[in-house]
Design an enzyme around this catalytic site. Structure first.
Site, short mmCIF file in Angstrom:
data_model
loop_
_atom_site.label_atom_id
_atom_site.label_comp_id
_atom_site.label_asym_id
_atom_site.label_seq_id
_atom_site.Cartn_x
_atom_site.Cartn_y
_atom_site.Cartn_z
N ASP A 170 -12.39 -8.95 4.45
CA ASP A 170 -13.68 -8.94 3.74
C ASP A 170 -14.28 -10.34 3.71
OD1 ASP A 170 -13.50 -6.19 3.19
OD2 ASP A 170 -14.27 -6.44 1.15
N LYS A 206 2.99 -15.30 1.85
CA LYS A 206 3.14 -16.01 0.56
C LYS A 206 4.63 -16.30 0.43
CE LYS A 206 1.42 -17.63 -3.30
NZ LYS A 206 0.45 -18.74 -3.40
N TYR A 233 0.83 -1.21 0.00
CA TYR A 233 0.00 0.00 0.00
C TYR A 233 0.86 1.26 0.00
CZ TYR A 233 -4.79 -1.71 0.78
OH TYR A 233 -6.03 -2.27 0.64
N ASP A 278 -3.28 -18.06 -0.01
CA ASP A 278 -4.33 -18.73 -0.80
C ASP A 278 -5.00 -19.82 0.04
OD1 ASP A 278 -1.87 -20.05 -0.88
OD2 ASP A 278 -2.06 -20.72 -2.97
N ASP A 328 -6.45 -6.85 4.07
CA ASP A 328 -7.60 -6.18 3.45
C ASP A 328 -8.53 -7.24 2.85
OD1 ASP A 328 -9.12 -4.02 2.34
OD2 ASP A 328 -8.16 -4.40 0.41
C1 IPM Z 1 -10.39 -1.09 4.21
C2 IPM Z 1 -10.68 -0.42 2.89
C3 IPM Z 1 -9.54 0.53 2.53
C4 IPM Z 1 -8.28 -0.31 2.39
C5 IPM Z 1 -9.76 1.39 1.29
C6 IPM Z 1 -11.03 2.21 1.38
C7 IPM Z 1 -8.59 2.28 1.00
O1 IPM Z 1 -10.90 -1.37 1.91
O2 IPM Z 1 -10.21 -0.35 5.21
O3 IPM Z 1 -10.36 -2.31 4.26
O4 IPM Z 1 -8.01 -0.86 1.32
O5 IPM Z 1 -7.55 -0.41 3.36
MG MG Z 2 -11.00 -3.38 2.64
#
Ligand code: IPM
Ligand code: MG
Length: 361
Positions: free
Chosen positions: A252, A192, A141, A224, A248
């Site tokens: 999710d 990884k 990042y 993975d 990240d």
């Molecule tokens: C998160 C979000 C952010 C990230 C974005 C909005 C920049 O997806 O906080 O998980 O990628 O960190």
């Molecule tokens: Mg995110």
């Protein structure tokens, strides 16, 4: 002594969900005499519209002098065509980086009332309680060099750099081991290492730090495989620690295990416990302004704020219990709605949490 909270609602549903979280905090502030004061600032697209930058100096100054930061979400269609340096996300990333909020705690807990809302089978997710610890200020990042360059053959080439220094890996590893010590003493580090040298170093450093924590059982998984295991048998995990981008993605995935991304809070902490608190979901421009967003992830984020920055576990528990009670009352925003439940708006969900707080005294 007063405690300052910088409130940065951001864009899209950010303003709607933050309003509910502030409502909950204001109630508790009065009820428990917490001494909280709120100061508002702009971040992301809202800041770009007002000041021509997603990360104004005054927002950084406000965040720096605050004891904690409450953030909604950033981004939206309107700003997607801007140069990447001016996109709303830069505001969020700038805050994380300037305040050195390197430790991102993303707990994924499935409330029993929401077992049916998960897309996974109940027996796979019932009772789920895992913690993802994501390194937040390094990795791909932020790595340099980065950009899009023109090659001699006239073709464009995009590039980013994955970098981690030993000290960056060590400090997040310590947070992870110490978090595991307070939970079920199992830590899985995700990398990884079979392909990327940077994450091979990650694995070595985490293993080295692990020697200082013999009471924590350390394991390693390739990312993975970790993604697969998270949907195959998520309850095998206690704490996971991983790099910025893998975290990240994996967070999710874990959000969906809990029924909805609208349920997951997060804390981003510096070395001294100062933190920024935000739901893990985004600004959801598709539903912004409709009053249907789920405020619970943001409300649970302020519970984390009370626990981690203000050392008020008692107040945090009251909020968590009130969310439980609100769910027991069968009120649901659209994202967690299932048949037989009462579908409610964002503010009505906030009100339900406050009623539960009042009843729970
Ligand atoms: C998160 C979000 C952010 C990230 C974005 C909005 C920049 O997806 O906080 O998980 O990628 O960190
Ligand atoms: Mg995110």
């Amino acid at each position: 002594m007063t405690k300052k909270i910088a409130v940065l609602p951001g864009d899209g549903i950010g303003t709607e969900i933050v309003a509910e979280a502030v409502k909950v905090l204001e109630y508790l502030n009065a009820d428990m005499d917490l001494g909280l004061v709120f100061e508002y600032g702009l971040i992301g697209g809202a800041a770009y519209d007002a000041h021509g930058t997603p990360f104004p100096d005054q927002t950084l100054a406000l965040a720096k002098q605050a004891d904690a930061i409450l953030l909604g979400a950033v981004g939206g269609y309107k700003w997607e065509s801007l140069d990447i340096s001016m996109r709303p996300e830069k505001g969020l990333l700038g805050l994380r980086s300037h305040l050195q909020l390197f430790a991102n705690l993303r707990p994924a807990i499935l409330y029993p009332q929401l077992v049916a809302a998960s897309t996974l089978k109940p027996e796979i997710v019932a009772g789920l309680d895992i913690m993802i610890i994501r390194e937040l200020t390094g990795g791909i990042y932020f790595g340099q060099p980065r950009g899009v360059r023109l090659l001699d053959n006239g073709e464009k080439q995009g590039y980013n750099t994955l970098v981690y220094s030993e000290s960056e890996i060590r400090r997040i590893a310590h947070v992870a081991f110490q978090t595991a010590q307070k939970r079920n003493r199992r830590l899985c580090s995700v990398d990884k290492a079979n392909v990327l040298e940077c994450t091979e170093l990650w694995r070595q450093v985490v293993a080295e730090i692990g020697k200082q924590y013999p009471d924590v059982e350390l394991s390693h998984l390739y990312v993975d495989n970790a993604a697969m295991q998270l949907v195959r048998a998520p309850k095998q995990f206690d704490v996971l620690v991983t790099s910025n981008m893998f975290g990240d993605i994996l967070s999710d995935i874990s959000a969906m295990l809990t029924g909805s991304i609208g349920m997951l809070p997060s804390a981003s902490l510096d070395a001294n416990g100062k933190g920024m608190y935000e739901p893990i979901h985004g600004s959801a421009p598709d539903i912004a302004g409709k009053g249907i967003a789920n405020p619970l992830a943001t409300i649970l984020s302020v519970a984390m704020m009370l626990r981690y920055t203000f050392n008020r576990a008692d107040a945090a528990e009251r909020i968590e219990q009130a969310v439980n009670t609100a769910l027991d009352a069968n009120v649901r925003t659209a994202d967690i709605y299932s048949e037989g439940m009462q579908k409610v708006s964002t503010p009505v969900m906030g009100d339900a949490v406050i009623s539960a707080l009042k009843e729970g005294v």
